[in-house]
Write a protein that holds these residues in place. Structure first.
Motif, PDB file in Angstrom:
ATOM      1  N   ILE A  33       0.844  -1.207   0.000  1.00  0.00           N
ATOM      2  CA  ILE A  33       0.000   0.000   0.000  1.00  0.00           C
ATOM      3  C   ILE A  33       0.878   1.255   0.000  1.00  0.00           C
ATOM      4  CG2 ILE A  33      -1.662   1.356   1.349  1.00  0.00           C
ATOM      5  CD1 ILE A  33      -2.880  -1.298   2.287  1.00  0.00           C
ATOM      6  N   MET A  34       1.941   1.251   0.811  1.00  0.00           N
ATOM      7  CA  MET A  34       2.823   2.429   0.875  1.00  0.00           C
ATOM      8  C   MET A  34       3.479   2.692  -0.480  1.00  0.00           C
ATOM      9  SD  MET A  34       4.606   2.566   4.632  1.00  0.00           S
ATOM     10  CE  MET A  34       5.215   0.922   4.744  1.00  0.00           C
ATOM     11  N   ILE A  35       3.984   1.614  -1.113  1.00  0.00           N
ATOM     12  CA  ILE A  35       4.635   1.773  -2.423  1.00  0.00           C
ATOM     13  C   ILE A  35       3.619   2.256  -3.461  1.00  0.00           C
ATOM     14  CG2 ILE A  35       5.749   0.494  -4.319  1.00  0.00           C
ATOM     15  CD1 ILE A  35       7.276  -1.082  -2.200  1.00  0.00           C
ATOM     16  N   ALA A  36       2.384   1.735  -3.384  1.00  0.00           N
ATOM     17  CA  ALA A  36       1.338   2.158  -4.323  1.00  0.00           C
ATOM     18  C   ALA A  36       1.031   3.651  -4.146  1.00  0.00           C
ATOM     19  CB  ALA A  36       0.084   1.327  -4.110  1.00  0.00           C
ATOM     20  N   ILE A  37       0.943   4.099  -2.900  1.00  0.00           N
ATOM     21  CA  ILE A  37       0.645   5.512  -2.622  1.00  0.00           C
ATOM     22  C   ILE A  37       1.729   6.413  -3.216  1.00  0.00           C
ATOM     23  CG2 ILE A  37       0.620   7.251  -0.771  1.00  0.00           C
ATOM     24  CD1 ILE A  37      -0.892   5.235   0.952  1.00  0.00           C
ATOM     25  N   ILE A  38       2.987   6.039  -2.975  1.00  0.00           N
ATOM     26  CA  ILE A  38       4.104   6.856  -3.452  1.00  0.00           C
ATOM     27  C   ILE A  38       4.153   6.874  -4.983  1.00  0.00           C
ATOM     28  CG2 ILE A  38       6.634   6.952  -3.545  1.00  0.00           C
ATOM     29  CD1 ILE A  38       6.529   5.868  -0.616  1.00  0.00           C
ATOM     30  N   THR A  39       3.909   5.701  -5.597  1.00  0.00           N
ATOM     31  CA  THR A  39       3.945   5.614  -7.061  1.00  0.00           C
ATOM     32  C   THR A  39       2.823   6.439  -7.686  1.00  0.00           C
ATOM     33  OG1 THR A  39       4.778   3.372  -6.788  1.00  0.00           O
ATOM     34  CG2 THR A  39       4.058   4.002  -8.995  1.00  0.00           C
ATOM     35  N   LEU A  40       1.638   6.312  -7.127  1.00  0.00           N
ATOM     36  CA  LEU A  40       0.493   7.052  -7.660  1.00  0.00           C
ATOM     37  C   LEU A  40       0.735   8.557  -7.565  1.00  0.00           C
ATOM     38  CD1 LEU A  40      -2.279   6.374  -8.840  1.00  0.00           C
ATOM     39  CD2 LEU A  40      -3.259   6.837  -6.588  1.00  0.00           C
ATOM     40  N   ASP A  41       1.248   8.985  -6.418  1.00  0.00           N
ATOM     41  CA  ASP A  41       1.535  10.407  -6.213  1.00  0.00           C
ATOM     42  C   ASP A  41       2.554  10.899  -7.239  1.00  0.00           C
ATOM     43  OD1 ASP A  41       1.512  12.879  -4.501  1.00  0.00           O
ATOM     44  OD2 ASP A  41       3.641  12.341  -4.398  1.00  0.00           O
ATOM     45  N   PHE A  42       3.583  10.082  -7.471  1.00  0.00           N
ATOM     46  CA  PHE A  42       4.627  10.439  -8.443  1.00  0.00           C
ATOM     47  C   PHE A  42       4.024  10.586  -9.846  1.00  0.00           C
ATOM     48  CE2 PHE A  42       7.949   8.997 -11.479  1.00  0.00           C
ATOM     49  CZ  PHE A  42       8.848  10.041 -11.297  1.00  0.00           C
ATOM     50  N   ILE A  43       3.188   9.634 -10.239  1.00  0.00           N
ATOM     51  CA  ILE A  43       2.587   9.675 -11.577  1.00  0.00           C
ATOM     52  C   ILE A  43       1.693  10.917 -11.727  1.00  0.00           C
ATOM     53  CG2 ILE A  43       0.970   8.502 -13.145  1.00  0.00           C
ATOM     54  CD1 ILE A  43       2.040   5.840 -11.974  1.00  0.00           C
TER      55      ILE A  43
END
Ligand SMILES: [Zn+2]
Length: 412
Positions: free
Chosen positions: A9-19
Motif C-alpha cells: 500500500i505504501m509503495i502504491a501511494i508513493i507511485t500514484l503520487d509520483f505519476i
C-alpha cells in the motif's frame, strides 16, 4: 493486515503520487505554449517573455530530476527495509527506546539534508543565478543552513521529546494532550514568527519616514491600520524577487514589505499592495487559517493514535520490533493522500481569501494600481502566465494573474 500488504500500500501511494505529479507538470508545460489572452498582453516584452519561458522550462526540468530521484530513492529504501536496518543499527548505541527514537529522526534529518544540499546549491547558484535572481552569497547560504539546523534541533527536539513522553504516559490516548500542546505552539508561532524567527534570518525595520510613509499614512488611517505595524524586510539579501505578506495576530500583527518590492514599484502600487495585505487582516483570514490548521492537526494526530502501537506497521518498514519512530514514519506515508487532499482544500480556501483581499483593496483604494503592481510582479519574477487549470487547482495558493484581473474587473 500483514506487513507485506502495508508495504505494498505504501509503495502504491508513493507511485500514484509520483505519476499524478508528473502528469500535472506535463500538462503545465504544454499549457505554457498557448497564446496569451488579451488581458495579459503587454505584460512582457517579447524578449523577456521568451526568457520567462526558458526559466519556467528550466524549473520544470529541475523538478523532473529531483522528484524522479526522490521517488527512486524512497522505493529502494522501502523495498530493502533500510529504515528497519537503521533502527537495528542504532540499537547498539541506544537500548533505551525514547533515545533511539530521537537518534533515528536526527539521523534521517541529517541524511536527507545532506542528499538535498547539492540540489539546493544547483537551484540557488546555477538556475536562479542564470536568471539574475540570486543574491545569496555562499556565506549567507551556509549561515542559513546552520541556523536552520539549530532551530530544527531546538524546536523539533522539544516537540518530539514531548510526543515520546506523552506516548509513554498515555499510550494511544497521547493524541489529545499532544494536540493541546501543538495547538498552543502553533498559536505562539503565529503571533511571534515575525518578531522571533524572522529576525534570525533577515533585518526587519519599521517603515522609515519619507514620502512613501506619508502616502501610506493617509490610506492606513482611513482603514484604521496602525502604521507602526508596517515593516520592511531585506529580501534583497537572498533574491531579487519581490513580495509582501501579512503575519501575526492582535497587537503582534505585521504587514511586511520586501525592499525589492519598494525598489521597483510606484508609491501608488505599494499602497495598493498594502491595501491587499490589510484586506487579509480585516477579513480575519489569518485567524480562520489557523483554526483550520489546528483542527486538521487534531484529526491527523487521532489517525496516528490508531497505529501508534501497531507491530505490523513497524515490520512493514523492515523493523525487528515495534518502534514508535518506524510507526510515525509509516504513518507519514500512509497519511499522505489525506494530507494531499486537505492541501487541495487549503489552496481552494487560500485562493478564495486572495480574491477577498483583492476586492478589499479595490473597494478601499482602487483596482488599477493593484493590477499594475501584480503585472509588474509577474514580469519581474518571470512567472508563468499560463499555468494549466488542473495544476492551479492542486498547487496554487493564489489565483492566476488572469483570474485576479478578471475578478477585479468584475467588481463594481
Ligand atoms: Zn494575499
Amino acid at each position: 493486515m500483514t506487513p507485506e500488504t502495508i508495504l505494498i500500500i505504501m509503495i502504491a501511494i508513493i507511485t500514484l503520487d509520483f505519476i499524478i505529479e508528473r502528469v500535472l507538470s506535463f500538462l503545465n508545460s504544454k499549457n505554457r505554449k498557448k497564446d496569451i489572452p488579451k488581458e495579459l498582453e503587454g505584460i512582457y516584452e517579447e524578449e523577456k517573455y521568451r526568457k520567462s519561458q526558458r526559466y519556467q522550462d528550466e524549473l520544470e526540468r529541475f523538478g523532473q530530476v529531483t522528484s524522479t530521484f526522490s521517488f527512486v530513492l524512497i522505493i529502494v529504501v522501502l523495498s530493502t527495509g533500510a529504515f528497519g536496518i537503521l533502527d537495528d543499527w542504532l540499537r547498539q548505541y541506544a537500548l533505551y527506546d525514547p533515545i533511539r527514537t530521537l537518534m533515528f529522526f536526527g539521523a534521517l534529518f541529517i541524511l536527507s539534508d545532506v542528499i538535498n544540499i547539492p540540489f539546493q546549491i544547483y537551484s540557488t547558484f546555477v538556475i536562479e543565478e542564470k536568471y539574475e535572481f540570486n543574491k545569496t552569497s555562499p556565506k549567507t547560504f551556509i549561515l542559513d543552513k546552520i541556523k536552520g539546523y539549530l532551530l530544527t534541533v531546538f524546536i523539533g527536539g522539544i516537540l518530539l521529546s514531548a510526543l515520546i513522553f506523552l506516548v509513554m504516559q498515555f499510550g494511544s490516548g497521547f493524541w489529545i494532550y499532544f494536540w493541546v500542546l501543538i495547538g498552543a505552539f502553533m498559536l505562539f508561532m503565529n503571533m511571534f514568527y515575525a518578531s522571533l524567527i524572522l529576525p534570525l534570518f533577515n533585518k526587519l525595520v519599521p517603515l522609515e519616514d519619507g514620502s512613501l510613509r506619508q502616502a501610506i499614512q493617509e490610506y492606513a488611517s482611513k482603514v484604521n491600520f496602525p502604521l507602526t505595524n508596517i515593516f520592511v524586510i531585506d529580501g534583497s539579501k537572498r533574491s531579487a524577487k519581490a513580495n509582501a505578506f501579512f503575519s501575526g495576530l492582535g497587537k503582534k500583527k505585521k504587514i511586511v514589505l520586501y525592499d525589492t518590492l519598494i525598489e521597483n514599484h510606484s508609491q501608488e502600487e505599494l499602497v495598493a499592495v498594502l491595501a491587499h495585505e490589510a484586506g487579509h487582516f480585516k477579513k480575519k483570514h489569518i485567524i480562520y487559517s489557523m483554526v483550520f490548521g489546528i483542527l486538521q492537526t487534531g484529526f491527523m494526530l487521532y489517525i496516528l493514535s490508531l497505529m501508534i502501537n501497531s507491530s505490523e506497521v513497524s515490520w512493514a518498514l523492515g523493523g525487528q520490533t515495534t518502534a514508535l519512530h518506524l510507526n510515525m514514519l509509516a504513518f507519514g506515508i500512509l497519511y499522505s493522500p489525506v494530507s494531499t487532499l486537505l492541501g487541495i482544500f487549503g489552496n481552494l480556501y487560500s485562493r478564495k481569501n486572495e480574491y477577498e483581499a483583492d476586492e478589499y483593496a479595490v473597494k478601499t483604494y482602487g483596482g488599477e494600481p493593484l493590477k499594475t503592481a501584480l503585472k509588474k510582479l509577474t514580469s519581474d519574477n518571470l512567472s508563468n502566465l499560463l499555468p494549466h487549470p488542473w495544476f492551479v487547482f492542486v498547487h496554487y495558493s493564489h489565483p492566476t494573474l488572469l483570474q485576479r484581473i478578471r475578478a477585479m474587473d468584475a467588481i463594481n
